[in-house]
Design a protein around this motif. Structure first.
Motif, PDB file in Angstrom:
ATOM      1  N   LYS A   1       0.842  -1.200   0.000  1.00  0.00           N
ATOM      2  CA  LYS A   1       0.000   0.000   0.000  1.00  0.00           C
ATOM      3  C   LYS A   1       0.872   1.243   0.000  1.00  0.00           C
ATOM      4  O   LYS A   1       1.819   1.348   0.777  1.00  0.00           O
ATOM      5  CB  LYS A   1      -0.909   0.006   1.230  1.00  0.00           C
ATOM      6  CG  LYS A   1      -1.849   1.193   1.300  1.00  0.00           C
ATOM      7  CD  LYS A   1      -2.731   1.122   2.545  1.00  0.00           C
ATOM      8  CE  LYS A   1      -3.679   2.311   2.624  1.00  0.00           C
ATOM      9  NZ  LYS A   1      -4.521   2.263   3.847  1.00  0.00           N
ATOM     10  N   GLN A   2       0.558   2.184  -0.890  1.00  0.00           N
ATOM     11  CA  GLN A   2       1.316   3.434  -0.987  1.00  0.00           C
ATOM     12  C   GLN A   2       0.485   4.586  -0.439  1.00  0.00           C
ATOM     13  O   GLN A   2      -0.669   4.768  -0.800  1.00  0.00           O
ATOM     14  CB  GLN A   2       1.705   3.727  -2.437  1.00  0.00           C
ATOM     15  CG  GLN A   2       2.606   4.951  -2.578  1.00  0.00           C
ATOM     16  CD  GLN A   2       2.977   5.244  -4.026  1.00  0.00           C
ATOM     17  OE1 GLN A   2       2.209   5.844  -4.745  1.00  0.00           O
ATOM     18  NE2 GLN A   2       4.163   4.782  -4.445  1.00  0.00           N
ATOM     19  N   ILE A   3       1.103   5.377   0.441  1.00  0.00           N
ATOM     20  CA  ILE A   3       0.430   6.528   1.036  1.00  0.00           C
ATOM     21  C   ILE A   3       1.226   7.784   0.696  1.00  0.00           C
ATOM     22  O   ILE A   3       2.377   7.928   1.138  1.00  0.00           O
ATOM     23  CB  ILE A   3       0.312   6.375   2.561  1.00  0.00           C
ATOM     24  CG1 ILE A   3      -0.472   5.098   2.894  1.00  0.00           C
ATOM     25  CG2 ILE A   3      -0.368   7.586   3.176  1.00  0.00           C
ATOM     26  CD1 ILE A   3      -0.564   4.803   4.361  1.00  0.00           C
ATOM     27  N   PRO A   4       0.657   8.704  -0.109  1.00  0.00           N
ATOM     28  CA  PRO A   4       1.382   9.921  -0.486  1.00  0.00           C
ATOM     29  C   PRO A   4       1.084  11.087   0.462  1.00  0.00           C
ATOM     30  O   PRO A   4       0.012  11.179   1.052  1.00  0.00           O
ATOM     31  CB  PRO A   4       0.833  10.220  -1.879  1.00  0.00           C
ATOM     32  CG  PRO A   4      -0.588   9.714  -1.821  1.00  0.00           C
ATOM     33  CD  PRO A   4      -0.585   8.533  -0.870  1.00  0.00           C
ATOM     34  N   VAL A   5       2.058  11.956   0.615  1.00  0.00           N
ATOM     35  CA  VAL A   5       1.905  13.197   1.361  1.00  0.00           C
ATOM     36  C   VAL A   5       2.363  14.329   0.449  1.00  0.00           C
ATOM     37  O   VAL A   5       3.468  14.283  -0.088  1.00  0.00           O
ATOM     38  CB  VAL A   5       2.734  13.194   2.656  1.00  0.00           C
ATOM     39  CG1 VAL A   5       2.623  14.538   3.371  1.00  0.00           C
ATOM     40  CG2 VAL A   5       2.279  12.074   3.574  1.00  0.00           C
ATOM     41  N   LYS A   6       1.522  15.342   0.272  1.00  0.00           N
ATOM     42  CA  LYS A   6       1.822  16.462  -0.617  1.00  0.00           C
ATOM     43  C   LYS A   6       2.265  17.674   0.197  1.00  0.00           C
ATOM     44  O   LYS A   6       1.693  17.963   1.251  1.00  0.00           O
ATOM     45  CB  LYS A   6       0.587  16.842  -1.436  1.00  0.00           C
ATOM     46  CG  LYS A   6      -0.077  15.667  -2.168  1.00  0.00           C
ATOM     47  CD  LYS A   6       0.731  15.194  -3.354  1.00  0.00           C
ATOM     48  CE  LYS A   6      -0.024  14.146  -4.152  1.00  0.00           C
ATOM     49  NZ  LYS A   6       0.710  13.692  -5.341  1.00  0.00           N
ATOM     50  N   MET A   7       3.260  18.383  -0.309  1.00  0.00           N
ATOM     51  CA  MET A   7       3.746  19.599   0.343  1.00  0.00           C
ATOM     52  C   MET A   7       4.111  20.641  -0.707  1.00  0.00           C
ATOM     53  O   MET A   7       4.510  20.285  -1.817  1.00  0.00           O
ATOM     54  CB  MET A   7       4.985  19.295   1.190  1.00  0.00           C
ATOM     55  CG  MET A   7       4.727  18.458   2.418  1.00  0.00           C
ATOM     56  SD  MET A   7       6.248  18.040   3.305  1.00  0.00           S
ATOM     57  CE  MET A   7       6.820  16.660   2.316  1.00  0.00           C
ATOM     58  N   LYS A   8       4.001  21.905  -0.332  1.00  0.00           N
ATOM     59  CA  LYS A   8       4.450  23.019  -1.168  1.00  0.00           C
ATOM     60  C   LYS A   8       5.071  24.063  -0.259  1.00  0.00           C
ATOM     61  O   LYS A   8       4.618  24.269   0.869  1.00  0.00           O
ATOM     62  CB  LYS A   8       3.279  23.634  -1.952  1.00  0.00           C
ATOM     63  CG  LYS A   8       2.651  22.693  -2.972  1.00  0.00           C
ATOM     64  CD  LYS A   8       1.482  23.357  -3.706  1.00  0.00           C
ATOM     65  CE  LYS A   8       0.855  22.380  -4.710  1.00  0.00           C
ATOM     66  NZ  LYS A   8      -0.271  22.992  -5.446  1.00  0.00           N
ATOM     67  N   SER A   9       6.105  24.749  -0.781  1.00  0.00           N
ATOM     68  CA  SER A   9       6.759  25.749   0.050  1.00  0.00           C
ATOM     69  C   SER A   9       7.786  26.533  -0.753  1.00  0.00           C
ATOM     70  O   SER A   9       8.102  26.202  -1.891  1.00  0.00           O
ATOM     71  CB  SER A   9       7.467  25.083   1.237  1.00  0.00           C
ATOM     72  OG  SER A   9       8.554  24.307   0.777  1.00  0.00           O
ATOM     73  N   CYS A  10       8.315  27.581  -0.125  1.00  0.00           N
ATOM     74  CA  CYS A  10       9.518  28.245  -0.616  1.00  0.00           C
ATOM     75  C   CYS A  10      10.703  27.340  -0.277  1.00  0.00           C
ATOM     76  O   CYS A  10      10.661  26.583   0.698  1.00  0.00           O
ATOM     77  CB  CYS A  10       9.715  29.581   0.089  1.00  0.00           C
ATOM     78  SG  CYS A  10       8.314  30.729   0.014  1.00  0.00           S
ATOM     79  N   THR A  11      11.757  27.429  -1.072  1.00  0.00           N
ATOM     80  CA  THR A  11      12.903  26.560  -0.783  1.00  0.00           C
ATOM     81  C   THR A  11      14.166  27.129  -1.393  1.00  0.00           C
ATOM     82  O   THR A  11      14.151  28.139  -2.092  1.00  0.00           O
ATOM     83  CB  THR A  11      12.634  25.130  -1.305  1.00  0.00           C
ATOM     84  OG1 THR A  11      13.598  24.248  -0.761  1.00  0.00           O
ATOM     85  CG2 THR A  11      12.701  25.073  -2.827  1.00  0.00           C
ATOM     86  N   THR A  12      15.269  26.466  -1.126  1.00  0.00           N
ATOM     87  CA  THR A  12      16.562  26.816  -1.714  1.00  0.00           C
ATOM     88  C   THR A  12      16.916  25.772  -2.777  1.00  0.00           C
ATOM     89  O   THR A  12      16.387  24.654  -2.748  1.00  0.00           O
ATOM     90  CB  THR A  12      17.657  26.841  -0.633  1.00  0.00           C
ATOM     91  OG1 THR A  12      17.659  25.580   0.053  1.00  0.00           O
ATOM     92  CG2 THR A  12      17.398  27.958   0.371  1.00  0.00           C
ATOM     93  N   PRO A  13      17.799  26.101  -3.724  1.00  0.00           N
ATOM     94  CA  PRO A  13      18.103  25.160  -4.812  1.00  0.00           C
ATOM     95  C   PRO A  13      18.579  23.792  -4.343  1.00  0.00           C
ATOM     96  O   PRO A  13      18.280  22.778  -4.974  1.00  0.00           O
ATOM     97  CB  PRO A  13      19.200  25.894  -5.603  1.00  0.00           C
ATOM     98  CG  PRO A  13      18.912  27.339  -5.373  1.00  0.00           C
ATOM     99  CD  PRO A  13      18.442  27.425  -3.947  1.00  0.00           C
ATOM    100  N   ASP A  14      19.319  23.726  -3.223  1.00  0.00           N
ATOM    101  CA  ASP A  14      19.834  22.439  -2.768  1.00  0.00           C
ATOM    102  C   ASP A  14      18.739  21.524  -2.220  1.00  0.00           C
ATOM    103  O   ASP A  14      18.976  20.339  -1.981  1.00  0.00           O
ATOM    104  CB  ASP A  14      20.920  22.644  -1.702  1.00  0.00           C
ATOM    105  CG  ASP A  14      20.368  23.281  -0.436  1.00  0.00           C
ATOM    106  OD1 ASP A  14      19.622  24.260  -0.548  1.00  0.00           O
ATOM    107  OD2 ASP A  14      20.689  22.783   0.666  1.00  0.00           O
ATOM    108  N   GLN A  15      17.525  22.058  -2.028  1.00  0.00           N
ATOM    109  CA  GLN A  15      16.421  21.245  -1.541  1.00  0.00           C
ATOM    110  C   GLN A  15      15.587  20.651  -2.678  1.00  0.00           C
ATOM    111  O   GLN A  15      14.647  19.905  -2.425  1.00  0.00           O
ATOM    112  CB  GLN A  15      15.520  22.090  -0.631  1.00  0.00           C
ATOM    113  CG  GLN A  15      16.230  22.551   0.643  1.00  0.00           C
ATOM    114  CD  GLN A  15      15.397  23.517   1.455  1.00  0.00           C
ATOM    115  OE1 GLN A  15      14.506  24.186   0.928  1.00  0.00           O
ATOM    116  NE2 GLN A  15      15.677  23.599   2.732  1.00  0.00           N
TER     117      GLN A  15
END
Length: 204
Positions: free
Chosen positions: A58-72
């Motif tokens: 079973k696969q469980i996804p988590v979605k996220m959005k944000s500001c970030t830096t290039p190394d992320q």
């Protein structure tokens, strides 16, 4: 000449403006409520992230959005044998450009590398065949869970990610087949997010 000067001034001035991104920090499994955020000057990318934990088929996804830096802006997988965690990050650099939701990474075939893995009983002498981009072995100690060992992509060991779901984790990555015994190699903020997330899915 004046037109060139004006154009250069406008270009420099526009770069001084902070970036606006969609922000979506989950409080549990699944999607989250989206809002807008003005990024600090050090965060020059907008990111959309899908973290997926697969266990017991079973696969469980988590979605996220944000500001970030290039190394992320990284993607890869972590595999303990009991669970597999993947991260797929899409980054962009214009206002509110992170409106997409990247899919979870597909499962890859084995790549010939092997690492030690730990069974539910706590025995860590079994071996695991790594998959796809997993070119490192890892060992972590998770509070209330114990040792977790397996395969990881290099990006999990050297990258970084905001730790909104963080916890205290001691993490080790190493190169070479079956290198994840007890040798301390390096630390990555990624494990502060992904291993507790996988443990939450696994034990809840």
């Amino acid at each position: 000449m004046k037109l060139v000067t004006i154009a250069l001034t406008c270009a420099l001035f526009s770069k001084a403006y902070p970036l606006d991104c969609f922000e979506c920090i989950p409080t549990g499994i699944g999607s989250c409520s989206q809002m807008t955020k003005t990024c600090p000057a050090s965060e020059t990318k907008c990111a959309s992230v899908t973290v997926a934990v697969t266990t017991g088929g079973k696969q469980i996804p988590v979605k996220m959005k944000s500001c970030t830096t290039p190394d992320q802006c990284i993607s890869g997988s972590l595999n303990s044998g009991i669970f597999m965690t993947t991260i797929n990050t899409q980054c962009c650099d214009s206002n509110l450009c992170n409106n997409q939701e990247p899919p979870a990474l597909p499962e890859s075939s084995t790549n010939g590398k092997k690492c030690f893995t730990c069974a539910a009983s706590g025995d860590c002498t079994s071996t695991l065949e790594c998959k796809g981009s997993e070119d490192r072995c890892f060992m972590v100690t998770v509070p209330a869970v114990g040792k977790v060992k397996g395969c990881a992509s290099q990006s999990f060991c050297s990258g970084s990610l905001n730790t909104q779901l963080g916890a205290i984790v001691d993490e080790n990555c190493c190169e070479g087949n079956l290198c994840n015994n007890a040798l301390r190699i390096g630390q990555s903020i990624l494990f502060l997010l992904l291993v507790p997330l996988a443990s939450f899915v696994l034990f809840n």
